[in-house]
Design a protein around this motif. Structure first.
Motif, PDB file in Angstrom:
ATOM      1  N   GLY A 194       9.234   8.590 -12.977  1.00 57.93           N
ATOM      2  CA  GLY A 194       9.177   7.382 -11.793  1.00 57.93           C
ATOM      3  C   GLY A 194       7.883   7.315 -11.000  1.00 57.93           C
ATOM      4  N   ALA A 195       7.383   8.574 -10.746  1.00 63.59           N
ATOM      5  CA  ALA A 195       5.980   8.442 -10.020  1.00 63.59           C
ATOM      6  C   ALA A 195       5.003   7.673 -10.839  1.00 63.59           C
ATOM      7  N   GLY A 196       5.013   7.912 -12.254  1.00 65.23           N
ATOM      8  CA  GLY A 196       4.025   7.342 -13.233  1.00 65.23           C
ATOM      9  C   GLY A 196       4.081   5.982 -13.233  1.00 65.23           C
ATOM     10  N   CYS A 197       5.464   5.296 -13.104  1.00 68.27           N
ATOM     11  CA  CYS A 197       5.764   3.975 -13.020  1.00 68.27           C
ATOM     12  C   CYS A 197       5.433   3.279 -11.970  1.00 68.27           C
ATOM     13  N   PHE A 198       5.485   4.045 -10.758  1.00 67.94           N
ATOM     14  CA  PHE A 198       4.883   3.327  -9.342  1.00 67.94           C
ATOM     15  C   PHE A 198       3.202   3.237  -9.501  1.00 67.94           C
TER      16      PHE A 198
ATOM     17  N   PHE B  69       0.879  -1.108   0.045  1.00 69.15           N
ATOM     18  CA  PHE B  69       0.111   0.189  -0.054  1.00 69.15           C
ATOM     19  C   PHE B  69       0.775   1.174  -0.004  1.00 69.15           C
ATOM     20  N   LEU B  70       2.238   0.937   0.372  1.00 72.44           N
ATOM     21  CA  LEU B  70       3.015   2.189   0.372  1.00 72.44           C
ATOM     22  C   LEU B  70       3.682   2.766  -0.970  1.00 72.44           C
ATOM     23  N   LEU B  71       3.404   1.738  -1.952  1.00 77.88           N
ATOM     24  CA  LEU B  71       3.573   2.090  -3.459  1.00 77.88           C
ATOM     25  C   LEU B  71       2.988   3.321  -3.937  1.00 77.88           C
ATOM     26  N   ARG B  72       1.581   3.474  -3.510  1.00 81.55           N
ATOM     27  CA  ARG B  72       0.915   4.465  -3.745  1.00 81.55           C
ATOM     28  C   ARG B  72       1.722   5.945  -3.067  1.00 81.55           C
ATOM     29  N   VAL B  73       1.768   5.503  -2.192  1.00 76.40           N
ATOM     30  CA  VAL B  73       2.239   6.926  -1.076  1.00 76.40           C
ATOM     31  C   VAL B  73       3.642   7.296  -1.792  1.00 76.40           C
ATOM     32  N   GLY B  74       4.672   6.384  -1.996  1.00 80.96           N
ATOM     33  CA  GLY B  74       6.069   6.534  -2.726  1.00 80.96           C
ATOM     34  C   GLY B  74       5.604   7.285  -4.082  1.00 80.96           C
ATOM     35  N   ALA B  75       4.588   6.862  -4.937  1.00 82.39           N
ATOM     36  CA  ALA B  75       4.364   7.468  -6.210  1.00 82.39           C
ATOM     37  C   ALA B  75       4.066   8.886  -6.024  1.00 82.39           C
TER      38      ALA B  75
END
Length: 236
Positions: free
Chosen positions: A210-214, A145-151
């Motif tokens: 990078g944000a788009g990839c995440f 769920f932290l993938l979205r936060v990191g993005a």
């Protein structure tokens, strides 16, 4: 003798079973398949490239150089350079300026902080560090769920860095247009941006990519699977 053989066999089976349970527990704890973990690492590598360029750009103090022309009928000429952290000016003897230059400079002196752009850029670096921490937690703890936060963090940091560059650009334009019309007349100025400003632009764009990839990694896989179904073996 048979009893000892059975004992060692049972002990070996017990160790193998414990090792298998540990491996299974580790997979459950990570929560990432090898393929998905590889994609996250590739996206993190892309974001790390943007982060490196961002730190390099923000750490430099020579974003644009302002110079007067040497042909001013005087033995001296003035130069300045602006960075995220400093506004520096210097008066040079024309005899000390290289002969192949039409303008004065460069100047390297301590000066004042460009506060607005500096605060925005530092805030972007802090948000970017938070995004890196979130992705590391995904890889080590399996908290997907932290993938979205990191993005979101990487996207916001890329935007803040680009806003900082735009604020800096407007400050340079305001400086050039704010020359006092009172006598004596101000000398003609020329300016050129440094490579560090290009690093900042590149860092912002890479961080947005990078944000788009995440964000793509956070999407469910079933829509793509329905668009590209796997071909099975035909029955003969």
């Amino acid at each position: 003798m048979m009893m000892w053989s059975n004992f060692f066999l049972q002990e070996e089976n017990r160790r193998r079973g414990a090792a298998g349970r540990r491996r299974a527990h580790g997979r459950c704890r990570s929560g990432l398949t090898p393929e998905r973990e590889g994609k996250v690492k590739l996206a993190l590598l892309l974001a790390a490239m943007g982060a490196t360029l961002a730190v390099l750009s923000v750490g430099t103090e020579f974003w644009v150089e302002l110079n007067t022309y040497k042909a001013n009928g005087s033995a001296v000429c003035e130069a300045a350079h602006l960075g995220l952290w400093k506004v520096c000016t210097k008066r040079l003897w024309q005899a000390d300026v290289p002969t192949d230059r039409d303008t004065c400079g460069p100047a390297e002196l301590p000066g004042e902080v460009n506060l607005a752009a500096a605060v925005i850029a530092v805030l972007g670096l802090v948000v970017m560090a938070l995004g890196c921490l979130c992705i590391i937690m995904v890889l080590t703890k399996g908290a997907e769920f932290l993938l979205r936060v990191g993005a979101v963090c990487f996207g916001l940091s890329g935007l803040l860095l680009l806003v900082s560059l735009e604020v800096f650009r407007h400050s340079v334009r305001a400086l050039l247009q704010g020359v006092s019309p009172e006598p004596p007349p101000a000398p003609r100025l020329t300016y050129e941006y440094s490579w560090s400003l290009g690093c900042g632009v590149g860092a912002g764009l890479i961080l947005l990519l990078g944000a788009g990839c995440f964000l793509l990694l956070t999407l469910p896989s079933w829509p793509w699977g329905s668009l590209c179904p796997k071909r099975g073996h035909r029955a003969t």
